[in-house]
Design a protein around this motif. Structure first.
Motif, PDB file in Angstrom:
ATOM      1  N   ALA A 238       0.814  -1.211   0.000  1.00  0.00           N
ATOM      2  CA  ALA A 238       0.000   0.000   0.000  1.00  0.00           C
ATOM      3  C   ALA A 238       0.848   1.261   0.000  1.00  0.00           C
ATOM      4  CB  ALA A 238      -0.937  -0.012   1.206  1.00  0.00           C
ATOM      5  N   VAL A 239       1.889   1.301   0.841  1.00  0.00           N
ATOM      6  CA  VAL A 239       2.699   2.515   0.951  1.00  0.00           C
ATOM      7  C   VAL A 239       3.444   2.793  -0.357  1.00  0.00           C
ATOM      8  CG1 VAL A 239       4.649   3.570   2.148  1.00  0.00           C
ATOM      9  CG2 VAL A 239       2.928   2.317   3.446  1.00  0.00           C
ATOM     10  N   THR A 240       3.950   1.742  -1.011  1.00  0.00           N
ATOM     11  CA  THR A 240       4.653   1.919  -2.284  1.00  0.00           C
ATOM     12  C   THR A 240       3.725   2.500  -3.345  1.00  0.00           C
ATOM     13  OG1 THR A 240       6.021  -0.011  -1.754  1.00  0.00           O
ATOM     14  CG2 THR A 240       6.043   0.767  -4.039  1.00  0.00           C
ATOM     15  N   ILE A 241       2.530   1.944  -3.440  1.00  0.00           N
ATOM     16  CA  ILE A 241       1.562   2.434  -4.428  1.00  0.00           C
ATOM     17  C   ILE A 241       1.230   3.896  -4.174  1.00  0.00           C
ATOM     18  CG2 ILE A 241      -0.775   2.154  -5.346  1.00  0.00           C
ATOM     19  CD1 ILE A 241      -0.588  -0.785  -4.403  1.00  0.00           C
ATOM     20  N   LEU A 242       0.962   4.218  -2.919  1.00  0.00           N
ATOM     21  CA  LEU A 242       0.542   5.579  -2.598  1.00  0.00           C
ATOM     22  C   LEU A 242       1.678   6.581  -2.767  1.00  0.00           C
ATOM     23  CD1 LEU A 242      -1.716   4.691   0.438  1.00  0.00           C
ATOM     24  CD2 LEU A 242      -2.476   5.681  -1.730  1.00  0.00           C
ATOM     25  N   MET A 243       2.906   6.152  -2.514  1.00  0.00           N
ATOM     26  CA  MET A 243       4.037   7.051  -2.748  1.00  0.00           C
ATOM     27  C   MET A 243       4.118   7.434  -4.219  1.00  0.00           C
ATOM     28  SD  MET A 243       8.109   6.255  -2.420  1.00  0.00           S
ATOM     29  CE  MET A 243       9.281   7.275  -3.352  1.00  0.00           C
ATOM     30  N   TRP A 244       4.066   6.423  -5.094  1.00  0.00           N
ATOM     31  CA  TRP A 244       4.213   6.691  -6.531  1.00  0.00           C
ATOM     32  C   TRP A 244       2.937   7.250  -7.150  1.00  0.00           C
ATOM     33  CZ3 TRP A 244       8.716   7.324  -8.491  1.00  0.00           C
ATOM     34  CH2 TRP A 244       9.816   6.719  -7.865  1.00  0.00           C
ATOM     35  N   ARG A 245       1.846   7.152  -6.447  1.00  0.00           N
ATOM     36  CA  ARG A 245       0.626   7.830  -6.906  1.00  0.00           C
ATOM     37  C   ARG A 245       0.735   9.326  -6.680  1.00  0.00           C
ATOM     38  NH1 ARG A 245      -5.629   6.761  -4.765  1.00  0.00           N
ATOM     39  NH2 ARG A 245      -6.504   8.707  -5.572  1.00  0.00           N
ATOM     40  N   PHE A 246       1.292   9.734  -5.532  1.00  0.00           N
ATOM     41  CA  PHE A 246       1.268  11.143  -5.159  1.00  0.00           C
ATOM     42  C   PHE A 246       2.554  11.903  -5.439  1.00  0.00           C
ATOM     43  CE2 PHE A 246      -2.336   9.669  -2.574  1.00  0.00           C
ATOM     44  CZ  PHE A 246      -3.259  10.632  -2.917  1.00  0.00           C
TER      45      PHE A 246
ATOM     46  N   CYS B  42      -2.241  17.117  -2.065  1.00  0.00           N
ATOM     47  CA  CYS B  42      -1.379  16.133  -2.722  1.00  0.00           C
ATOM     48  C   CYS B  42       0.079  16.258  -2.274  1.00  0.00           C
ATOM     49  CB  CYS B  42      -1.487  16.272  -4.241  1.00  0.00           C
ATOM     50  SG  CYS B  42      -3.075  15.724  -4.909  1.00  0.00           S
ATOM     51  N   VAL B  43       0.549  17.466  -2.065  1.00  0.00           N
ATOM     52  CA  VAL B  43       1.920  17.644  -1.563  1.00  0.00           C
ATOM     53  C   VAL B  43       2.032  17.053  -0.156  1.00  0.00           C
ATOM     54  CG1 VAL B  43       3.602  19.359  -0.783  1.00  0.00           C
ATOM     55  CG2 VAL B  43       2.468  19.639  -2.996  1.00  0.00           C
ATOM     56  N   THR B  44       1.011  17.270   0.676  1.00  0.00           N
ATOM     57  CA  THR B  44       1.015  16.679   2.019  1.00  0.00           C
ATOM     58  C   THR B  44       1.078  15.160   1.952  1.00  0.00           C
ATOM     59  OG1 THR B  44      -0.270  18.535   2.902  1.00  0.00           O
ATOM     60  CG2 THR B  44      -0.252  16.503   4.189  1.00  0.00           C
ATOM     61  N   SER B  45       0.240  14.559   1.095  1.00  0.00           N
ATOM     62  CA  SER B  45       0.222  13.104   0.966  1.00  0.00           C
ATOM     63  C   SER B  45       1.533  12.580   0.404  1.00  0.00           C
ATOM     64  CB  SER B  45      -0.945  12.681   0.064  1.00  0.00           C
ATOM     65  OG  SER B  45      -2.179  12.980   0.664  1.00  0.00           O
TER      66      SER B  45
ATOM     67  N   LEU C 251       2.496  13.367  -8.964  1.00  0.00           N
ATOM     68  CA  LEU C 251       1.324  14.246  -9.015  1.00  0.00           C
ATOM     69  C   LEU C 251       1.588  15.538  -8.261  1.00  0.00           C
ATOM     70  CD1 LEU C 251      -1.643  14.658  -9.797  1.00  0.00           C
ATOM     71  CD2 LEU C 251      -2.269  13.432  -7.707  1.00  0.00           C
ATOM     72  N   ALA C 252       2.199  15.431  -7.086  1.00  0.00           N
ATOM     73  CA  ALA C 252       2.512  16.622  -6.295  1.00  0.00           C
ATOM     74  C   ALA C 252       3.504  17.514  -7.021  1.00  0.00           C
ATOM     75  CB  ALA C 252       3.071  16.205  -4.934  1.00  0.00           C
TER      76      ALA C 252
ATOM     77  N   THR D  11      -5.447   9.481 -12.646  1.00  0.00           N
ATOM     78  CA  THR D  11      -6.407  10.099 -13.554  1.00  0.00           C
ATOM     79  C   THR D  11      -7.838  10.001 -13.039  1.00  0.00           C
ATOM     80  OG1 THR D  11      -4.984   9.542 -15.424  1.00  0.00           O
ATOM     81  CG2 THR D  11      -7.256  10.158 -15.922  1.00  0.00           C
ATOM     82  N   LEU D  12      -8.290   8.774 -12.773  1.00  0.00           N
ATOM     83  CA  LEU D  12      -9.689   8.567 -12.405  1.00  0.00           C
ATOM     84  C   LEU D  12      -9.954   8.858 -10.926  1.00  0.00           C
ATOM     85  CD1 LEU D  12     -10.580   5.299 -14.366  1.00  0.00           C
ATOM     86  CD2 LEU D  12     -11.230   7.643 -14.923  1.00  0.00           C
ATOM     87  N   SER D  13      -9.082   8.345 -10.061  1.00  0.00           N
ATOM     88  CA  SER D  13      -9.365   8.434  -8.627  1.00  0.00           C
ATOM     89  C   SER D  13      -9.024   9.795  -8.031  1.00  0.00           C
ATOM     90  CB  SER D  13      -8.602   7.331  -7.887  1.00  0.00           C
ATOM     91  OG  SER D  13      -8.951   6.068  -8.407  1.00  0.00           O
ATOM     92  N   THR D  14      -7.838  10.332  -8.364  1.00  0.00           N
ATOM     93  CA  THR D  14      -7.425  11.596  -7.750  1.00  0.00           C
ATOM     94  C   THR D  14      -8.109  12.786  -8.425  1.00  0.00           C
ATOM     95  OG1 THR D  14      -5.287  10.649  -7.142  1.00  0.00           O
ATOM     96  CG2 THR D  14      -5.479  13.048  -7.108  1.00  0.00           C
TER      97      THR D  14
END
Length: 319
Positions: A29-37, A186-189, A40-41, A220-223
């Motif tokens: 989960a943490v890896t996915i969320l890191m590269w998601r944000f 997004c920068v916070t996340s 983007l940030a 794209t879809l979720s954020t």
């Protein structure tokens, strides 16, 4: 326009559960969320610089701190619990069910915290919605009997985190543009998840193409889609109605799962979808009524005159 925004919000928000399932097949989960944000940030920060200071004019350090806290609750806390729950074995449908209890919590708190009037008809819709979500996910929860009981508390904590962020935003007296709030959130996340990934040694992404497809899906879809539309619909329709739309997430997630992962779409799923749609119709057709309470807002501060801050807005549920 409100109907189209609501439909888009439901589709995009529910896509996040599917994206989480796609991503957790290749990474934690943490890896996915890191590269998601993280990327983007960076993009949003560059865009904020390009737009200049106009969008940020008048915002104080306290305003930005409040937005960072909202982002910490509505993105970092909420998403980490959803992804972690799915990673622990809780199905996306059950996670969506627990997330779907948010409207009842928000509806119960809307009166004392926001002075929003919640009518009996709206409460009927809220209860119908919960019944519809339960229809969709009951069988799925039974199939996951091997999962430890405490794992179901993880998405529940995330639901409470999103409720807290929603009320914190609604009680704010400073108008913040969506572009600014999205950037701060997004920068916070990105900071939170990058720090967590580095601390746990899970920052390196997998080399599989499916991982990056999942990241593109989520960004794209979720954020931009789900998260951005959440705050837009919230401002246009009020906290009770936007959270009532959450009842549609579990059945719509089931449709996503059937289409993408060949998960069964049973008559019980169809019945739950129909009941949830009926619940949304009941709440949205409720008669408007003015708030009942007046007086000093609990979150009011004694700001100096002329400091550019608007007075607190009492949001009323309107159909």
């Amino acid at each position: 326009m409100n109907l189209l925004l609501s439909v888009a919000f439901v589709l995009c928000w529910s896509s996040g559960f599917v994206g989480a399932k796609l991503g957790t097949e290749d990474a934690g989960a943490v890896t996915i969320l890191m590269w998601r944000f993280l990327p983007l940030a960076a993009v949003l920060a560059v865009a904020a610089l390009a737009l200049g200071r106009a969008s940020w004019r008048g915002l104080t350090a306290r305003d930005l701190g409040r937005q960072a806290l909202i982002g910490l609750l509505s993105q970092s806390g909420y998403l980490l619990t959803v992804y972690w729950a799915i990673q622990l074995g809780v199905s996306s449908g059950t996670t969506a069910l627990i997330d779907g209890t948010q409207p009842l919590v928000a509806g119960a708190l809307a009166g004392p915290l926001l002075r929003q009037y919640v009518s009996g008809r709206q409460w009927l819709g809220l209860c119908l919605g919960l019944a519809g979500v339960a229809l969709v996910t009951t069988a799925d929860a039974g199939a996951n009997s091997g999962v430890a009981w405490w794992t179901y508390l993880v998405p529940f904590a995330g639901m409470l985190s999103l409720v807290a962020a929603t009320f914190l935003e609604q009680r704010s007296r400073t108008q913040v543009t969506p572009a600014v709030s999205m950037t701060v959130h997004c920068v916070t996340s990105a900071l939170v998840f990058t720090g967590a990934a580095l601390a746990t040694g899970s920052a390196a992404p997998p080399s599989t193409s499916s991982f990056w497809i999942a990241i593109g899906w989520l960004v794209t879809l979720s954020t931009f889609g789900g998260y951005g539309l959440y705050w837009l619909v919230l401002r246009r329709s009020g906290v009770t109605k936007v959270n009532t739309l959450m009842f549609l997430m579990a059945p719509v997630t089931a449709v996503w799962g059937a289409a993408m992962f060949d998960e069964p779409f049973t008559p019980q799923t169809a019945a739950g979808l129909a009941v949830s749609l009926g619940a949304v119709a009941v709440v949205h057709s409720a008669s408007p009524r003015a708030p009942q309470a007046h007086g000093h807002h609990p979150d009011e501060d004694q700001d100096e005159p002329g400091d550019g801050r608007r007075s607190p807005t009492r949001v009323t549920c309107r159909s």
